[in-house]
Design a protein around this motif. Structure first.
Motif, PDB file in Angstrom:
ATOM      1  N   PHE A   5       0.830  -1.111   0.083  1.00  0.00           N
ATOM      2  CA  PHE A   5      -0.047  -0.069  -0.014  1.00  0.00           C
ATOM      3  C   PHE A   5       0.791   1.209   0.060  1.00  0.00           C
ATOM      4  N   THR A   6       0.349   2.210  -0.645  1.00  0.00           N
ATOM      5  CA  THR A   6       1.211   3.503  -0.720  1.00  0.00           C
ATOM      6  C   THR A   6       0.629   4.529   0.459  1.00  0.00           C
ATOM      7  N   GLN A   7       1.368   5.558   0.493  1.00  0.00           N
ATOM      8  CA  GLN A   7       0.918   6.558   1.543  1.00  0.00           C
ATOM      9  C   GLN A   7      -0.467   7.228   1.018  1.00  0.00           C
ATOM     10  N   ASP A   8      -0.657   7.380  -0.035  1.00  0.00           N
ATOM     11  CA  ASP A   8      -1.672   7.885  -0.452  1.00  0.00           C
ATOM     12  C   ASP A   8      -3.099   6.968  -0.193  1.00  0.00           C
ATOM     13  N   ASP A   9      -2.782   5.594  -0.489  1.00  0.00           N
ATOM     14  CA  ASP A   9      -3.952   4.783  -0.038  1.00  0.00           C
ATOM     15  C   ASP A   9      -4.360   4.890   1.546  1.00  0.00           C
ATOM     16  N   LEU A  10      -3.261   5.117   2.481  1.00  0.00           N
ATOM     17  CA  LEU A  10      -3.533   5.512   3.757  1.00  0.00           C
ATOM     18  C   LEU A  10      -4.291   6.853   3.954  1.00  0.00           C
ATOM     19  N   ALA A  24     -10.248  -3.745   3.397  1.00  0.00           N
ATOM     20  CA  ALA A  24     -10.152  -4.859   4.026  1.00  0.00           C
ATOM     21  C   ALA A  24      -8.787  -5.587   4.055  1.00  0.00           C
ATOM     22  N   LYS A  25      -8.137  -5.204   2.882  1.00  0.00           N
ATOM     23  CA  LYS A  25      -6.704  -5.711   2.716  1.00  0.00           C
ATOM     24  C   LYS A  25      -5.795  -4.793   3.496  1.00  0.00           C
ATOM     25  N   LEU A  26      -6.246  -3.350   3.317  1.00  0.00           N
ATOM     26  CA  LEU A  26      -5.369  -2.531   4.002  1.00  0.00           C
ATOM     27  C   LEU A  26      -5.315  -3.055   5.636  1.00  0.00           C
ATOM     28  N   GLU A  27      -6.457  -3.133   6.055  1.00  0.00           N
ATOM     29  CA  GLU A  27      -6.696  -3.565   7.549  1.00  0.00           C
ATOM     30  C   GLU A  27      -5.796  -4.698   7.935  1.00  0.00           C
ATOM     31  N   GLN A  28      -5.809  -5.627   7.139  1.00  0.00           N
ATOM     32  CA  GLN A  28      -4.983  -6.880   7.344  1.00  0.00           C
ATOM     33  C   GLN A  28      -3.458  -6.587   7.358  1.00  0.00           C
ATOM     34  N   ASP A  33       2.459  -4.972   9.171  1.00  0.00           N
ATOM     35  CA  ASP A  33       3.214  -4.169   8.778  1.00  0.00           C
ATOM     36  C   ASP A  33       3.401  -3.002   9.721  1.00  0.00           C
ATOM     37  N   TYR A  34       4.472  -2.937  10.799  1.00  0.00           N
ATOM     38  CA  TYR A  34       4.377  -1.915  11.755  1.00  0.00           C
ATOM     39  C   TYR A  34       4.792  -0.547  11.323  1.00  0.00           C
ATOM     40  N   GLU A  35       5.321  -0.353  10.485  1.00  0.00           N
ATOM     41  CA  GLU A  35       5.817   0.798   9.615  1.00  0.00           C
ATOM     42  C   GLU A  35       4.480   1.556   9.143  1.00  0.00           C
ATOM     43  N   LEU A  36       3.771   0.560   8.258  1.00  0.00           N
ATOM     44  CA  LEU A  36       2.708   1.210   7.585  1.00  0.00           C
ATOM     45  C   LEU A  36       1.668   1.590   8.566  1.00  0.00           C
ATOM     46  N   HIS A  39       2.508   4.945  10.393  1.00  0.00           N
ATOM     47  CA  HIS A  39       2.209   6.099   9.310  1.00  0.00           C
ATOM     48  C   HIS A  39       0.697   6.432   9.335  1.00  0.00           C
ATOM     49  N   CYS A  40       0.025   5.347   9.272  1.00  0.00           N
ATOM     50  CA  CYS A  40      -1.414   5.296   9.577  1.00  0.00           C
ATOM     51  C   CYS A  40      -1.948   6.033  10.812  1.00  0.00           C
ATOM     52  N   SER A  41      -1.455   5.622  11.847  1.00  0.00           N
ATOM     53  CA  SER A  41      -1.830   6.244  13.234  1.00  0.00           C
ATOM     54  C   SER A  41      -1.467   7.634  13.113  1.00  0.00           C
ATOM     55  N   GLU A  42      -0.418   8.331  12.860  1.00  0.00           N
ATOM     56  CA  GLU A  42      -0.054   9.536  12.562  1.00  0.00           C
ATOM     57  C   GLU A  42      -1.061  10.102  12.053  1.00  0.00           C
ATOM     58  N   LEU A  43      -1.633   9.793  10.697  1.00  0.00           N
ATOM     59  CA  LEU A  43      -2.681  10.543  10.062  1.00  0.00           C
ATOM     60  C   LEU A  43      -3.828  10.396  10.795  1.00  0.00           C
ATOM     61  N   LEU A  44      -4.199   9.484  11.297  1.00  0.00           N
ATOM     62  CA  LEU A  44      -5.468   9.355  12.125  1.00  0.00           C
ATOM     63  C   LEU A  44      -5.395  10.286  13.223  1.00  0.00           C
ATOM     64  N   LEU A  45      -4.307  10.357  14.017  1.00  0.00           N
ATOM     65  CA  LEU A  45      -4.001  11.422  15.156  1.00  0.00           C
ATOM     66  C   LEU A  45      -4.171  12.752  14.489  1.00  0.00           C
TER      67      LEU A  45
END
Lengths: 74, 199
Positions: A5-10, A24-28, A33-36, A39-45
């Motif tokens: 997945f790309t950063q844009d997907d996030l 669903a695939k991204l959530e899996q 993938d802890y790095e992914l 990144h995702c948690s930073e965007l959510l925050l």
């Protein structure tokens, strides 16, 4: 195989614009993938932070709009 | 009327049929996002309130005259009207907008703070003001996408079309805006910690 997945997907995911199957695939992928996930948690925050900047108009303005609507017949 | 169970589309149908309470629910559901969208562009509370009224008056006329197009989300539609009015105002003024001082804001407006202590309200308001300040410091292209997506509730595709860029560019700008915001907030917090625990 897990899709990459790309950063844009996030960004699309955070704003709920990722298609259902990809979501669903991204959530899996996020569970493996802890790095992914990081990144995702930073965007959510950041998204949560942005909600804190929401501002309310004064009750008088809201009242004016409602009065305008009640008094208008087209 | 249970607003939780009624979609925007349901409320608009009721409003068209003459139910003013439906419009009140619709207004209360969207007023903060619309208002914040305008405020982040014009940076003046009083101007933002005027433009909020103009926005909803336009919407009232469109809906009551039967010209409202059911395609798309109401939130995107109303925020687009607000965004356009705010940009028009900004262009007409051709000057830097007046910045309303934070202590001039009406604390009673912030309904969610109603039951909190005065100190808590002040701390929250200062944090929120700082956040709005950080948003203003973002590069213009990032700030524009952020306002359109987060507050105006436009999709990335709609933003790409409105700003004349590709969807990937819009996504990239949004990503940098979010990351920049987090970095700035994180820097703020570090400075704050050093002040509390010097040396």
């Amino acid at each position: 195989m897990i899709k990459t997945f790309t950063q844009d997907d996030l960004v699309l995911y955070v704003y709920n614009e990722l298609p259902f199957a990809a979501k669903a695939k991204l959530e899996q992928a996020l569970t493996q993938d802890y790095e992914l996930a990081d990144h995702c948690s930073e965007l959510l925050l950041a998204k949560v932070d942005l909600d804190k900047a929401l501002h309310s108009p004064s009750p008088k303005v809201v009242h004016n709009i409602l009065s305008y609507s009640r008094n208008l017949s087209l | 009327m249970n607003s939780v169970q009624l979609s925007d589309s349901n409320l608009i149908s009721l409003y068209v049929a003459g139910d003013e309470n439906a419009f009140e629910l619709l207004l209360n559901r969207h007023k903060n996002k619309v208002f914040t969208t305008i405020l982040l562009i014009v940076k003046d509370t009083y101007t933002a309130e005027d433009l909020l009224q103009d926005t909803f008056i336009k919407a009232i006329h469109t809906i009551k005259s039967g010209r409202y197009n059911e395609e798309g989300k109401f939130s995107s539609w109303i925020c687009r009207i607000a965004h356009n009015l705010a940009i028009d105002f900004f262009r007409k003024e051709k000057r830097s907008p007046v910045i309303t001082l934070e202590d001039g804001s009406n604390i009673l407006n912030v309904l969610s703070f109603a039951e909190e202590s005065a100190e808590s309200v002040q701390i929250k308001e200062e944090t929120h003001a700082r956040l709005r300040e950080l948003i203003q410091q973002l590069p213009p292209a990032q700030k524009e996408v952020l306002i359109m997506r987060h507050y105006a509730d436009m999709s990335f595709q709609e933003i790409a079309e409105a700003t004349g860029v590709s969807i990937n560019t819009a996504l990239g700008r949004m990503r940098y805006a979010l990351i920049n915001l987090r970095k700035k907030l994180s820097t703020d917090n570090n400075v704050y910690d050093k002040n509390i625990y010097p040396g």
